[in-house]
Enzyme design. Structure first.
Site, short mmCIF file in Angstrom:
data_model
loop_
_atom_site.label_atom_id
_atom_site.label_comp_id
_atom_site.label_asym_id
_atom_site.label_seq_id
_atom_site.Cartn_x
_atom_site.Cartn_y
_atom_site.Cartn_z
N HIS A 325 0.81 -1.22 0.00
CA HIS A 325 0.00 0.00 0.00
C HIS A 325 0.84 1.27 0.00
CE1 HIS A 325 -3.26 -2.77 0.97
NE2 HIS A 325 -4.05 -1.84 0.51
N GLY A 326 2.04 1.20 0.49
CA GLY A 326 2.85 2.42 0.49
C GLY A 326 4.20 2.19 1.13
#
Lengths: 492, 342
Positions: A325-326
């Site tokens: 996700h990041g």
């Protein structure tokens, strides 16, 4: 280009018109492919080169993987594909993160190393199309499906604009066969598709952007301590925002594809009505959790190598899912918390000898990390409702790490949520009413509709009540006058 | 749902949406509302692209809201034959825009800088200009195209006014009691802010004539007064602002550009607070002295020293026309030449 922009409406109208002209199917496919490139290039034209590179390499590597009889060469080809795809993802998405962590570690050991900060722009949707192409080459390696017959079909499979930037993450068998013969939506499919686009835009523009985003932003950017009410309202607002934003995008994507006569897989199934965490992952970002299960959890051994390895595999999957996700440790902790919840849930299920079916035996289409849902959790009982509420409560705790940019910010907010800190009130009465009403309705709707789909519910309504509901959404959409803000998942 | 039912639903949808939108539009028009554009970063970026016009054909304006209200672009263009490029940002210091123009080697034109002391010397109020600059630097082809479609729609429908008439704006004006200590700014009365496509803002005649609305805005200024950012900047922080301004202006001048400071009018209690916190000698005079730039302070010129600001901080449209006309004369006195001038 984003779905919630005026230019997309013009773009989509042109594509629909072209798609329904009496042209040869190959011409229509070329139209769709060009449209998909325009859709992507409208964001940042140079990054189209990455997309082309990824498409061409994986098409030829995929064919070679399928036909290569030599096991050694086959493995080599797979490694080349993995390095190509994951290398690109690592460079653009994790380059700065890896460098930061390297610098921190070497500084701890006394090496005064301070390199210039790399100025890397993240190409939109790289995480999504990388996973799309990766699953193709892995499937070719394992001969799970046939190679795509033409470069045109493969390019369209990778680039088809409804799913390109933020999913749903599609598998070759789900989409490629749809390109092989002419697709044309029936009148019903077209109108249902347009309804889904309207619903998705309503979720994104009205509920996520107009109603909830500023409240979540205010609370998360306050940095300091807050009264518990404000902290909870901010987290609940984000909880609603992230759902309406991402599920709104997926709904638009499915609707756009349906209007053109294509079917994309479901990506959300009322996740806040989930009874437990394995159920949550069957309902939240379904195509990602299925991807992680099939291409990470099962290859790691899944639950076939004893309990201890099952727990380890589960946690590794969730940690990497978090990192997907990041490029921030806060996302890893978010994934870790979900992994921990799944551990606890699995331990309880194991203790009660209430086993879920073996993960390896579950078909890969639409279920999450832990496989099919036990029958007793499908029932809408009061007991299950309270379990769902408790699940929702714990999920909100994880969102703190997902949304916070630093651990200090996350920790301050958690302390505020649980009354361990206090501060000046910040949210207006209007903001509190907005969050309370929207989030309550959201949770109730998810609970009531958890075993059905929106089009099934719509089909039960009379034509005029359905028309009025649809009109209400469009009117509020126009009235809210929010447009062109990015979807949260674009940054992933 | 059967296809036939769906078609009936769709027809109902079209009828209901079209009639609601039409009624909504007529409702606001019947209340005297006219077309107004949203002051978005895309709008700012659209004007920013125009600063490369030769100095004979355009002048760039930067500053806070006063320059946006007080310069009447029609008057300016009619008298000078030049384009007025409005880059002012409401409630913001012009410093980021000044630096942005100074660092752009292609900008060689004329620049008028509004000095509203509470903003000019308060670098913290820079969100809007920074957003505009970022948008200008990073605008995508899709955003550019969306801006033009949006312009087409906004130029037709009065109800497309996010600041005043959107769902969020109307909800914000609901009279709900907040908890003690909660800061709530519901926004200005809708008739205070109308904006043209050229980014000129003006208050409506009804606003100018309505004491209650004017007092509402005066109260808002007083509320902002309690904000610490209103307090004067001094010491090293002030020196750094002067240095930044001087460096930027020197860069523009070195390329052949012209720069002038303008202090637009303010009145009443607002002016009293400005005089108290920002004495002229320590700020305005020092600014001119350090930068070596000419300046036009409204109090120095009888032709514009007695203009009335209905809500103490901005001129209404009639005042803006007078101010703009006299400002052009004063600029000529300062040596600015306009190739075409009435």
């Amino acid at each position: 280009m984003v779905f919630n922009s005026y230019i997309f409406i013009v773009f989509f109208a042109v594509i629909l018109a072209l798609h329904y002209l009496p042209l040869h199917w190959n011409v229509k496919k070329v139209n769709l492919l060009l449209a998909s490139y325009i859709f992507y290039a409208a964001w940042n034209p140079p990054f189209i080169l990455l997309l082309w590179m990824s498409t061409v390499i994986d098409y030829f590597v995929g064919r070679a993987l399928y036909t290569q009889p030599d096991g050694y060469k086959k493995k080599l080809l797979l490694v080349v594909s993995l390095i190509g795809n994951l290398g690109m993802l690592c460079f653009f998405k994790y380059g700065g993160f890896l460098l930061d962590n390297f610098v921190t570690i070497v500084n701890v050991f006394g090496w005064d190393f301070h390199p210039a900060k790399p100025d890397i722009i993240l190409p939109a949707g790289i995480s999504f199309y990388t996973f799309t192409t990766l699953c193709y080459t892995i499937d070719m390696y394992e001969k799970k499906s046939e190679p795509v017959k033409s470069l045109l079909d493969f390019s369209l499979f990778v680039t088809f604009f409804p799913h390109l930037v933020a999913g749903p993450i599609v598998r070759p068998p789900q989409l490629v066969p749809q390109f092989e013969s002419e697709r044309k939506a029936t009148q019903q499919q077209l109108l249902e598709g347009l309804f889904l686009v309207s619903l998705g835009l309503f979720m994104k523009v009205v509920l996520a952007d107009s109603m909830l985003s500023s409240i979540a932003n205010d609370v998360f950017s306050s940095g300091g301590s807050l009264p518990a009410l404000d902290a909870w309202m901010g987290v609940l607002a984000f909880s609603g925002q992230i759902f309406f934003d991402f599920a709104g995008y997926s709904t638009c994507a499915i609707g756009v594809a349906a209007s053109l006569g294509f079917v994309l897989p479901q990506n959300f199934l009322y996740p806040y009505g989930a009874v437990g965490f394995s159920d949550f992952w069957r309902r939240w970002h379904i195509t990602l959790s299925a991807w992680l299960r099939d291409y990470l959890y099962i290859p790691l051994g899944g639950n076939r190598q004893g309990k201890f390895r099952t727990y380890v595999n589960l946690m590794v999957t969730m940690l990497l899912g978090g990192l997907w996700h990041g490029a921030n440790w806060t996302f890893v902790v978010w994934g870790g918390l979900h992994g921990f919840y799944l551990w606890v849930e699995k331990a309880i299920v194991d203790f009660r000898k209430d086993r879920v079916p073996s993960i390896a035996s579950v078909p890969s289409a639409e279920v999450g990390v832990l496989g099919a849902q036990p029958e007793q959790f499908k029932l809408k009982t009061v007991r299950n409702f309270f379990i769902a509420l408790f699940t929702f409560f714990l999920i909100n705790v994880t969102w703190v790490f997902f949304r916070a940019t630093t651990f200090t910010q996350a920790w301050n907010l958690l302390k505020s949520m649980f009354g361990l800190a206090s501060g000046s009130p910040m949210l207006t009465t209007l903001a509190i009413i907005k969050v309370s009403v929207i989030v309550s309705l959201m949770v109730i709707t998810h609970w009531l509709m958890r075993n059905t789909k929106v089009l099934d519910v719509a089909a039960k309504l009379s034509w005029w009540s359905f028309g009025l509901v649809w009109a209400f959404m469009i009117i509020v959409l126009i009235w809210s006058q929010e447009s062109s803000s990015s979807f949260i998942y674009f940054q992933f | 749902m059967r296809s036939q039912s769906l078609m009936k639903s769709t027809i109902l949808l079209v009828v209901v949406v079209a009639s609601t939108v039409l009624c909504w539009e007529l409702y606001w028009r019947s209340h005297g509302y006219e077309i107004s554009y949203d002051d978005t970063p895309s709008m700012w970026a659209d004007k920013r692209k125009r600063v490369y016009e030769p100095s004979e054909s355009s002048t760039v304006f930067i500053g806070g809201s006063r320059i946006k209200y007080d310069i009447d672009i029609n008057t300016w263009q009619q008298i000078t034959g030049q384009h007025a490029i409005q880059l002012g940002c409401v409630g913001s210091t012009p410093l980021p825009v000044l630096v942005n123009l100074a660092d752009d080697s292609k900008f060689k034109g004329r620049l008028v800088i509004d000095v509203t002391e509470t903003l000019f010397f308060s670098p913290s109020d820079a969100q809007r200009p920074k957003e505009g600059i970022k948008y200008y630097d990073e605008e995508t082809p899709a955003q550019w195209a969306s801006f033009h479609v949006n312009h087409l729609l906004e130029s037709q429908f009065v109800f497309l006014d996010k600041e005043s008439l959107s769902l969020g704006a109307i909800l914000d004006h609901l009279p709900l009691q907040n908890r003690p200590g909660v800061f709530h700014f519901a926004g200005f009365p809708p008739e205070f802010e109308r904006m043209s496509f050229e980014r000129q803002q003006n208050m409506t005649n009804r606003f100018s004539a309505d004491t209650a609305q004017r007092n509402t805005v005066i109260k808002i200024w007083k509320m902002f007064d309690s904000d610490t950012s209103f307090r004067p900047t001094n010491g090293k922080k002030l020196d750094s602002i002067f240095n930044l301004v001087k460096t930027s202006i020197d860069k523009i001048k070195a390329r052949g550009g012209d720069v002038i400071f303008v202090r637009p009018p303010s009145t009443g209690s607002y002016l009293a607070r400005e005089n108290k916190y920002y004495p002229r000698a320590l700020y305005w005079d020092k600014l001119l002295q350090i930068t070596g730039c000419p300046g036009i302070h409204y109090q120095d010129y009888p032709s514009i020293s007695n203009l009335n600001c209905p809500e103490e901080s901005h001129l209404d449209l009639a005042g803006a026309k007078i101010f703009t006309t006299h400002l052009i004369d004063l600029l000529k006195e300062k040596g600015w030449v306009f190739s075409y001038s009435k």
